[in-house]
Motif scaffolding. Structure first.
Motif, PDB file in Angstrom:
ATOM      1  N   LYS A  38       0.832  -1.208   0.000  1.00 24.88           N
ATOM      2  CA  LYS A  38       0.000   0.000   0.000  1.00 24.88           C
ATOM      3  C   LYS A  38       0.866   1.257   0.000  1.00 24.88           C
ATOM      4  CE  LYS A  38      -3.746   2.261   2.563  1.00 24.88           C
ATOM      5  NZ  LYS A  38      -4.716   2.119   3.687  1.00 24.88           N
ATOM      6  N   ALA A  39       1.941   1.249   0.783  1.00 28.87           N
ATOM      7  CA  ALA A  39       2.823   2.417   0.863  1.00 28.87           C
ATOM      8  C   ALA A  39       3.500   2.694  -0.478  1.00 28.87           C
ATOM      9  CB  ALA A  39       3.870   2.205   1.953  1.00 28.87           C
ATOM     10  N   ILE A  40       3.888   1.630  -1.185  1.00 27.21           N
ATOM     11  CA  ILE A  40       4.517   1.816  -2.496  1.00 27.21           C
ATOM     12  C   ILE A  40       3.506   2.376  -3.491  1.00 27.21           C
ATOM     13  CG2 ILE A  40       5.688   0.662  -4.407  1.00 27.21           C
ATOM     14  CD1 ILE A  40       6.709  -1.400  -2.365  1.00 27.21           C
ATOM     15  N   LEU A  41       2.270   1.865  -3.447  1.00 28.45           N
ATOM     16  CA  LEU A  41       1.232   2.387  -4.340  1.00 28.45           C
ATOM     17  C   LEU A  41       0.986   3.871  -4.086  1.00 28.45           C
ATOM     18  CD1 LEU A  41      -1.593  -0.311  -4.556  1.00 28.45           C
ATOM     19  CD2 LEU A  41       0.053   0.345  -6.309  1.00 28.45           C
ATOM     20  N   ALA A  42       0.961   4.254  -2.812  1.00 24.41           N
ATOM     21  CA  ALA A  42       0.732   5.662  -2.477  1.00 24.41           C
ATOM     22  C   ALA A  42       1.823   6.552  -3.054  1.00 24.41           C
ATOM     23  CB  ALA A  42       0.662   5.830  -0.960  1.00 24.41           C
ATOM     24  N   LEU A  43       2.991   5.976  -3.278  1.00 23.79           N
ATOM     25  CA  LEU A  43       4.106   6.729  -3.850  1.00 23.79           C
ATOM     26  C   LEU A  43       4.023   6.771  -5.374  1.00 23.79           C
ATOM     27  CD1 LEU A  43       6.804   8.177  -3.142  1.00 23.79           C
ATOM     28  CD2 LEU A  43       7.924   5.959  -3.417  1.00 23.79           C
ATOM     29  N   ILE A  44       3.848   5.606  -6.005  1.00 19.93           N
ATOM     30  CA  ILE A  44       3.884   5.564  -7.471  1.00 19.93           C
ATOM     31  C   ILE A  44       2.566   6.031  -8.096  1.00 19.93           C
ATOM     32  CG2 ILE A  44       5.619   3.757  -7.462  1.00 19.93           C
ATOM     33  CD1 ILE A  44       3.518   1.712  -8.105  1.00 19.93           C
ATOM     34  N   TRP A  45       1.481   5.970  -7.334  1.00 22.80           N
ATOM     35  CA  TRP A  45       0.190   6.459  -7.820  1.00 22.80           C
ATOM     36  C   TRP A  45      -0.246   7.705  -7.047  1.00 22.80           C
ATOM     37  CZ3 TRP A  45      -3.138   1.337  -8.250  1.00 22.80           C
ATOM     38  CH2 TRP A  45      -2.708   0.615  -9.371  1.00 22.80           C
ATOM     39  N   SER A  46       0.701   8.524  -6.667  1.00 22.02           N
ATOM     40  CA  SER A  46       0.379   9.677  -5.821  1.00 22.02           C
ATOM     41  C   SER A  46      -0.565  10.660  -6.509  1.00 22.02           C
ATOM     42  CB  SER A  46       1.669  10.402  -5.411  1.00 22.02           C
ATOM     43  OG  SER A  46       2.367  10.877  -6.558  1.00 22.02           O
ATOM     44  N   GLN A  47      -0.568  10.680  -7.851  1.00 19.85           N
ATOM     45  CA  GLN A  47      -1.430  11.601  -8.589  1.00 19.85           C
ATOM     46  C   GLN A  47      -2.786  10.988  -8.936  1.00 19.85           C
ATOM     47  OE1 GLN A  47      -0.344  14.788  -8.951  1.00 19.85           O
ATOM     48  NE2 GLN A  47       1.388  14.013  -7.753  1.00 19.85           N
ATOM     49  N   ARG A  48      -2.957   9.721  -8.629  1.00 18.42           N
ATOM     50  CA  ARG A  48      -4.219   9.049  -8.947  1.00 18.42           C
ATOM     51  C   ARG A  48      -5.128   9.023  -7.719  1.00 18.42           C
ATOM     52  NH1 ARG A  48      -3.469   3.449 -12.172  1.00 18.42           N
ATOM     53  NH2 ARG A  48      -5.728   3.527 -11.769  1.00 18.42           N
ATOM     54  N   MET A  49      -6.410   9.220  -7.955  1.00 15.09           N
ATOM     55  CA  MET A  49      -7.383   9.185  -6.860  1.00 15.09           C
ATOM     56  C   MET A  49      -8.485   8.165  -7.137  1.00 15.09           C
ATOM     57  SD  MET A  49      -6.073  11.310  -4.777  1.00 15.09           S
ATOM     58  CE  MET A  49      -7.385  11.458  -3.565  1.00 15.09           C
ATOM     59  N   ASP A  50      -8.203   7.193  -8.020  1.00  8.99           N
ATOM     60  CA  ASP A  50      -9.225   6.229  -8.425  1.00  8.99           C
ATOM     61  C   ASP A  50      -8.880   4.815  -7.974  1.00  8.99           C
ATOM     62  OD1 ASP A  50      -7.040   5.858 -10.090  1.00  8.99           O
ATOM     63  OD2 ASP A  50      -8.260   5.454 -11.876  1.00  8.99           O
ATOM     64  N   TRP A  51      -8.231   4.695  -6.826  1.00  6.60           N
ATOM     65  CA  TRP A  51      -7.857   3.369  -6.336  1.00  6.60           C
ATOM     66  C   TRP A  51      -7.948   3.342  -4.815  1.00  6.60           C
ATOM     67  CZ3 TRP A  51      -3.637   2.825  -3.013  1.00  6.60           C
ATOM     68  CH2 TRP A  51      -2.793   3.948  -2.909  1.00  6.60           C
ATOM     69  N   PHE A  52      -8.078   2.115  -4.301  1.00  2.00           N
ATOM     70  CA  PHE A  52      -8.097   1.933  -2.849  1.00  2.00           C
ATOM     71  C   PHE A  52      -7.450   0.600  -2.510  1.00  2.00           C
ATOM     72  CE2 PHE A  52     -10.088   0.170   1.004  1.00  2.00           C
ATOM     73  CZ  PHE A  52      -9.670   1.127   1.912  1.00  2.00           C
ATOM     74  N   PHE A  53      -6.564   0.622  -1.521  1.00  2.72           N
ATOM     75  CA  PHE A  53      -5.926  -0.604  -1.035  1.00  2.72           C
ATOM     76  C   PHE A  53      -6.302  -0.774   0.430  1.00  2.72           C
ATOM     77  CE2 PHE A  53      -2.836  -3.619   0.374  1.00  2.72           C
ATOM     78  CZ  PHE A  53      -2.459  -4.339  -0.752  1.00  2.72           C
ATOM     79  N   GLY A  54      -7.024  -1.846   0.719  1.00  2.00           N
ATOM     80  CA  GLY A  54      -7.443  -2.122   2.086  1.00  2.00           C
ATOM     81  C   GLY A  54      -6.537  -3.135   2.753  1.00  2.00           C
ATOM     82  N   VAL A  55      -6.274  -2.935   4.038  1.00  2.00           N
ATOM     83  CA  VAL A  55      -5.458  -3.855   4.832  1.00  2.00           C
ATOM     84  C   VAL A  55      -6.295  -4.345   6.007  1.00  2.00           C
ATOM     85  CG1 VAL A  55      -3.364  -4.129   6.216  1.00  2.00           C
ATOM     86  CG2 VAL A  55      -3.321  -2.678   4.173  1.00  2.00           C
ATOM     87  N   ASP A  56      -6.498  -5.668   6.069  1.00  2.00           N
ATOM     88  CA  ASP A  56      -7.277  -6.280   7.153  1.00  2.00           C
ATOM     89  C   ASP A  56      -8.633  -5.589   7.308  1.00  2.00           C
ATOM     90  OD1 ASP A  56      -7.718  -8.140   9.202  1.00  2.00           O
ATOM     91  OD2 ASP A  56      -7.021  -6.753  10.744  1.00  2.00           O
ATOM     92  N   ASP A 188       7.400  -2.850 -12.626  1.00  2.00           N
ATOM     93  CA  ASP A 188       6.879  -2.330 -13.885  1.00  2.00           C
ATOM     94  C   ASP A 188       6.892  -3.438 -14.937  1.00  2.00           C
ATOM     95  OD1 ASP A 188       9.464  -2.561 -14.891  1.00  2.00           O
ATOM     96  OD2 ASP A 188       9.888  -0.416 -14.785  1.00  2.00           O
ATOM     97  N   GLU A 189       6.477  -3.103 -16.155  1.00  2.52           N
ATOM     98  CA  GLU A 189       6.312  -4.126 -17.191  1.00  2.52           C
ATOM     99  C   GLU A 189       7.647  -4.728 -17.622  1.00  2.52           C
ATOM    100  OE1 GLU A 189       3.480  -4.787 -21.128  1.00  2.52           O
ATOM    101  OE2 GLU A 189       3.801  -2.777 -20.316  1.00  2.52           O
ATOM    102  N   GLN A 190       8.741  -4.003 -17.406  1.00  2.00           N
ATOM    103  CA  GLN A 190      10.072  -4.524 -17.736  1.00  2.00           C
ATOM    104  C   GLN A 190      10.666  -5.350 -16.596  1.00  2.00           C
ATOM    105  OE1 GLN A 190       9.201  -1.150 -18.577  1.00  2.00           O
ATOM    106  NE2 GLN A 190       8.698  -2.128 -20.530  1.00  2.00           N
ATOM    107  N   GLY A 191       9.912  -5.511 -15.515  1.00  5.50           N
ATOM    108  CA  GLY A 191      10.392  -6.305 -14.393  1.00  5.50           C
ATOM    109  C   GLY A 191      11.242  -5.527 -13.412  1.00  5.50           C
ATOM    110  N   LYS A 192      11.263  -4.202 -13.546  1.00  4.07           N
ATOM    111  CA  LYS A 192      12.031  -3.375 -12.616  1.00  4.07           C
ATOM    112  C   LYS A 192      11.193  -3.084 -11.381  1.00  4.07           C
ATOM    113  CE  LYS A 192      14.512   1.021 -12.218  1.00  4.07           C
ATOM    114  NZ  LYS A 192      14.873   2.289 -12.904  1.00  4.07           N
ATOM    115  N   ARG A 193      11.796  -3.299 -10.228  1.00  8.18           N
ATOM    116  CA  ARG A 193      11.065  -3.123  -8.973  1.00  8.18           C
ATOM    117  C   ARG A 193      10.894  -1.646  -8.642  1.00  8.18           C
ATOM    118  NH1 ARG A 193      12.325  -2.488  -3.596  1.00  8.18           N
ATOM    119  NH2 ARG A 193      14.551  -2.939  -3.753  1.00  8.18           N
ATOM    120  N   TYR A 194       9.689  -1.293  -8.180  1.00  7.46           N
ATOM    121  CA  TYR A 194       9.452   0.061  -7.691  1.00  7.46           C
ATOM    122  C   TYR A 194      10.048   0.206  -6.292  1.00  7.46           C
ATOM    123  CZ  TYR A 194       6.233   1.092 -11.523  1.00  7.46           C
ATOM    124  OH  TYR A 194       5.691   1.323 -12.762  1.00  7.46           O
ATOM    125  N   LEU A 195      10.617   1.360  -6.035  1.00  8.54           N
ATOM    126  CA  LEU A 195      11.242   1.611  -4.743  1.00  8.54           C
ATOM    127  C   LEU A 195      10.191   1.803  -3.655  1.00  8.54           C
ATOM    128  CD1 LEU A 195      14.083   4.135  -5.704  1.00  8.54           C
ATOM    129  CD2 LEU A 195      14.239   1.649  -5.457  1.00  8.54           C
TER     130      LEU A 195
END
Length: 246
Positions: A38-56, A188-195
């Protein structure tokens, strides 16, 4: 997947329903692993507001049935933030979108991750089902399934590309919150890991330090050039050459 409910029914809202099944996690990883994703998504999708990641968080599909509570899940096409109180649970007749991905982290206390939970998620129409079992030694620890004709089929490769999400998911050694072990990450699609956020901060600090070091070196070189120019000017004057006459 869009769900349809009768708008004339008086269905309970998220505020009326329990936000979880009150079953405590029996392993920190069940919170930390989805929390990292979830934390990585919040970083790479910081400009997007059309997603939600729930934990427990509880997912309700019917007002008369108990919630299903995966360790983590991802939905697209829904508001990232409902209001200042945030979500209490994920209620399908309010959200109108089934999660695209659910994640289960297996602990020593099995909770039907390979049996009835798989059936439950298939019945809900959840496209991707990921199971991470850190206890496995011989079999793959990460398995990702895709729903096809009502049944889950195992996807090959790693990281596993999730086309509908436009991300890959995989595992590798890393450090998160000071803990070095195998973690799940987005790719990403090339297999590179997001930080991770921690890695991004560290990389930024290193870049700033490198820039400062280059600036110091350049300043030192400029100072040395000026000193050489002054020495050369002094030697020329000693030789009777006055630069001011030129």
């Amino acid at each position: 997947m869009l769900l349809k409910y009768n708008p004339r029914q008086c269905l309970p809202s998220a505020e009326d329903l329990p936000d979880s099944d009150d079953t405590p996690v029996d392993n920190e990883l069940q919170d930390l692993i989805p929390g990292l994703l979830k934390a990585i998504l919040a970083l790479i999708w910081s400009q997007r507001m059309d997603w939600f990641f729930g934990v427990d968080m509880g997912i309700y599909s019917h007002p008369e049935e108990d919630a299903i509570v995966p360790d983590g899940f991802l939905s697209l096409g829904v508001p990232r933030i409902i209001d200042s109180d945030l979500r209490l649970s994920y209620v399908l007749w309010e959200e109108k979108e089934v999660p695209l991905l659910v994640l289960e982290v297996v602990s020593q206390t099995r909770r039907g991750e390979y049996s009835h939970k798989k059936q439950d998620y298939a019945q809900l129409g959840i496209l991707y089902y990921a199971i991470y079992n850190p206890l496995r030694k011989r079999k793959p620890r990460l398995e990702v399934y895709q729903l096809e004709a009502g049944e889950y089929q195992l996807l090959e490769g790693e990281p596993v590309w999730l086309a509908k999400i436009n991300l890959g998911i995989g595992k590798e050694q890393g450090t998160y919150q000071g803990i070095t072990r195998e973690w799940l990450y987005w790719y990403d699609e090339q297999g590179k890991r997001y930080l991770t956020p921690e890695e991004t901060i560290s990389a930024t600090q290193q870049q700033l330090q490198s820039t400062e070091n280059r600036a110091l070196v350049a300043e030192k070189q400029l100072k040395q050039e000026r000193q050489r120019a002054k020495r050369l000017e002094a030697l020329l004057r000693e030789a009777g050459i006055d630069l001011d006459d030129n």
